[in-house]
Write a protein that holds these residues in place. Structure first.
Motif, PDB file in Angstrom:
ATOM      1  N   ALA A 100       0.817  -1.213   0.000  1.00 58.75           N
ATOM      2  CA  ALA A 100       0.000   0.000   0.000  1.00 58.75           C
ATOM      3  C   ALA A 100       0.852   1.266   0.000  1.00 58.75           C
ATOM      4  CB  ALA A 100      -0.935  -0.006   1.212  1.00 58.75           C
ATOM      5  N   ALA A 104       1.767   3.822  -3.207  1.00 61.73           N
ATOM      6  CA  ALA A 104       1.287   5.198  -3.090  1.00 61.73           C
ATOM      7  C   ALA A 104       2.424   6.201  -3.267  1.00 61.73           C
ATOM      8  CB  ALA A 104       0.608   5.402  -1.740  1.00 61.73           C
ATOM      9  N   ASN A 151       1.737  10.528   3.045  1.00 64.02           N
ATOM     10  CA  ASN A 151       1.948   9.085   3.096  1.00 64.02           C
ATOM     11  C   ASN A 151       3.251   8.750   3.819  1.00 64.02           C
ATOM     12  OD1 ASN A 151      -0.098   7.300   1.620  1.00 64.02           O
ATOM     13  ND2 ASN A 151       0.141   8.985   0.189  1.00 64.02           N
ATOM     14  N   ILE A 332      -2.931   2.921  -7.754  1.00 62.03           N
ATOM     15  CA  ILE A 332      -2.859   3.330  -6.354  1.00 62.03           C
ATOM     16  C   ILE A 332      -4.088   2.836  -5.589  1.00 62.03           C
ATOM     17  CG2 ILE A 332      -2.898   5.321  -4.811  1.00 62.03           C
ATOM     18  CD1 ILE A 332      -1.248   6.812  -6.969  1.00 62.03           C
ATOM     19  N   THR A 336      -3.895   0.030  -2.630  1.00 66.31           N
ATOM     20  CA  THR A 336      -4.376   0.357  -1.283  1.00 66.31           C
ATOM     21  C   THR A 336      -5.359  -0.696  -0.796  1.00 66.31           C
ATOM     22  OG1 THR A 336      -4.069   2.723  -1.682  1.00 66.31           O
ATOM     23  CG2 THR A 336      -5.518   2.092   0.136  1.00 66.31           C
ATOM     24  N   TRP A 345      -1.899  -2.488   7.616  1.00 62.69           N
ATOM     25  CA  TRP A 345      -2.045  -1.388   8.565  1.00 62.69           C
ATOM     26  C   TRP A 345      -2.606  -1.862   9.902  1.00 62.69           C
ATOM     27  CZ3 TRP A 345       0.453   2.836   7.140  1.00 62.69           C
ATOM     28  CH2 TRP A 345       0.692   3.028   5.776  1.00 62.69           C
ATOM     29  N   LYS A 353      -4.137   5.659  10.252  1.00 64.96           N
ATOM     30  CA  LYS A 353      -5.088   5.268   9.217  1.00 64.96           C
ATOM     31  C   LYS A 353      -5.739   6.493   8.570  1.00 64.96           C
ATOM     32  CE  LYS A 353      -5.952   0.829  11.435  1.00 64.96           C
ATOM     33  NZ  LYS A 353      -6.859   0.020  12.286  1.00 64.96           N
ATOM     34  N   VAL A 356      -3.283   7.792   6.077  1.00 64.40           N
ATOM     35  CA  VAL A 356      -3.297   6.951   4.881  1.00 64.40           C
ATOM     36  C   VAL A 356      -4.467   7.325   3.980  1.00 64.40           C
ATOM     37  CG1 VAL A 356      -3.598   4.594   4.020  1.00 64.40           C
ATOM     38  CG2 VAL A 356      -2.136   5.020   5.988  1.00 64.40           C
ATOM     39  N   LEU A 360      -4.180   9.008   0.261  1.00 64.40           N
ATOM     40  CA  LEU A 360      -4.772   8.353  -0.904  1.00 64.40           C
ATOM     41  C   LEU A 360      -5.743   9.285  -1.616  1.00 64.40           C
ATOM     42  CD1 LEU A 360      -5.339   5.854  -2.639  1.00 64.40           C
ATOM     43  CD2 LEU A 360      -7.074   5.190  -0.957  1.00 64.40           C
TER      44      LEU A 360
END
Length: 380
Positions: A100, A104, A151, A332, A336, A345, A353, A356, A360
């Motif tokens: 992930a 990213a 990120n 991406i 993810t 995660w 989180k 993240v 994203l």
């Protein structure tokens, strides 16, 4: 054939899914070192799959290559070699950052550099900065870089929150934010050279299209010969580096069954001192066959990202400017989703989180902004 942007978008998203899924088969490989399965997947991804697919869909494929200008082939291979460095280091960024976060950061930077480097190379940046379309594109790149920074913050937060056991559970025993970010930046810059390779190979595509149409075939396949040539260059780079690692680590015997260590393996597959899939200290025949199968599968899946990307390009018509951004956004997103599915995660805080999710969202938003800027350019 006429354009159909809806079908083109579908092709791009299938390609994005293929790219995001490429690293999943690696997790099924047992007791092989990175350089061993990387070169096996490379043969499948950059040599066998492109040649087989192009030969199936493009009649007289080798005649087309022979008829192409030597200069076009030379530059396509050269840029493919430079891109191959990006692909090689991209693999390392996934190893150090996970699927992930690695996708990213690396692809976010690839989107930015892939948009900036061509006009810088062509001396067009001054003009771009003074056009509305160029200003919108630059805004999108800025958003992209902010997303990458967010990120990175998420990765730093993760590194300080999860335990070594949780890293192993997610197959991230080599997780390293600092090393991974350095590799990801370099990978993003070098990966953008793929666009140069496709541009250099345009005369090859033109010859392929002419012959396809003349023989009553779909011109949808015109870019397949170009992919073959660019990927030749990518293979050279990755082959040389893999051989260097094989010699340095003395791991060549793993091709024949000597056990090694797979750094991208989840904990339940890591292989212990007593491994039921080894015989007299060597991998069993069935395990060795599975390793080759998983590595080759990873390579074929990887190739299909650009197979569908090339198909998508031919269907986008006047909206072709959005192909790169659509491709990056879809990769991406799917990467993810894979990261969530593989619990990369797990064990992190709500703050991590949230970072993240925000990163994203901004990455997707940046690709849409860049795409809109390209649209403005196309109607000027």
């Amino acid at each position: 054939m006429g354009s159909n942007p809806f079908i083109g978008i579908l092709y791009h998203w299938i390609g994005g899914f293929a790219s995001a899924t490429n690293f999943i088969p690696f997790r099924g490989i047992k007791r092989w070192s990175w350089e061993i399965y990387w070169i096996v997947q490379g043969v499948a991804a950059w040599i066998l799959a492109p040649l087989v697919i192009a030969s199936l869909f493009v009649p007289h494929f080798f005649a087309i290559i022979q008829a192409a200008p030597h200069r076009s082939i030379g530059f396509a291979v050269l840029f493919g070699m430079l891109w191959g460095i990006g692909g090689l280091t991209f693999g390392l960024s996934i190893r150090y950052l996970g699927i992930a976060l690695g996708y990213a950061v690396s692809l976010g930077l690839c989107t930015a550099f892939g948009t900036l480097i061509p006009p810088i190379y062509a001396g067009e940046m001054h003009t771009i900065m003074n056009e509305r379309s160029g200003q919108v594109i630059l805004l999108g790149i800025l958003v992209c870089l902010i997303a990458v920074a967010i990120n990175g913050a998420a990765g730093w937060s993760k590194e300080n929150e999860i335990t070594e056991e949780e890293k192993a559970e997610a197959g991230e025993t080599d997780f390293s934010l600092g090393r991974g970010l350095l590799v990801a930046v370099f990978a993003g810059i070098m990966s953008s050279f793929f666009a140069f390779g496709l541009a250099a190979g345009a005369p090859i595509a033109a010859i392929a299209k002419e012959r396809l149409v003349a023989e009553g075939h779909l011109d949808l396949w015109q870019n397949l010969p170009v992919l073959v040539v660019v990927l030749w260059g990518g293979f050279v780079t990755n082959f040389v580096w893999s051989v260097v690692l094989i010699l340095r680590n003395k791991s060549a015997r793993q091709f024949a069954g000597e056990p090694g260590i797979n750094p991208m393996q989840a904990a339940q597959h890591a292989g212990s001192i007593i491994d039921p899939e080894t015989v007299d200290g060597r991998l069993s025949g069935s395990r060795l066959s599975k390793n080759y199968l998983f590595a080759a599968l990873a390579g074929v899946v990887w190739y299909f990202q650009f197979f569908f990307y090339s198909l998508g390009q031919t269907k986008m018509g006047k909206y072709d400017f959005s192909s790169w951004t659509l491709h990056m956004a879809s990769i991406i997103i799917f990467a993810t989703l894979w990261g969530i599915f593989l619990k990369e995660w797990t064990g992190t805080s709500r703050r991590t989180k949230t970072l993240v999710a925000l990163g994203l969202t901004l990455l997707i938003g940046s690709t849409l902004i860049v795409g809109y800027g390209n649209y403005l350019k196309s109607i000027q």
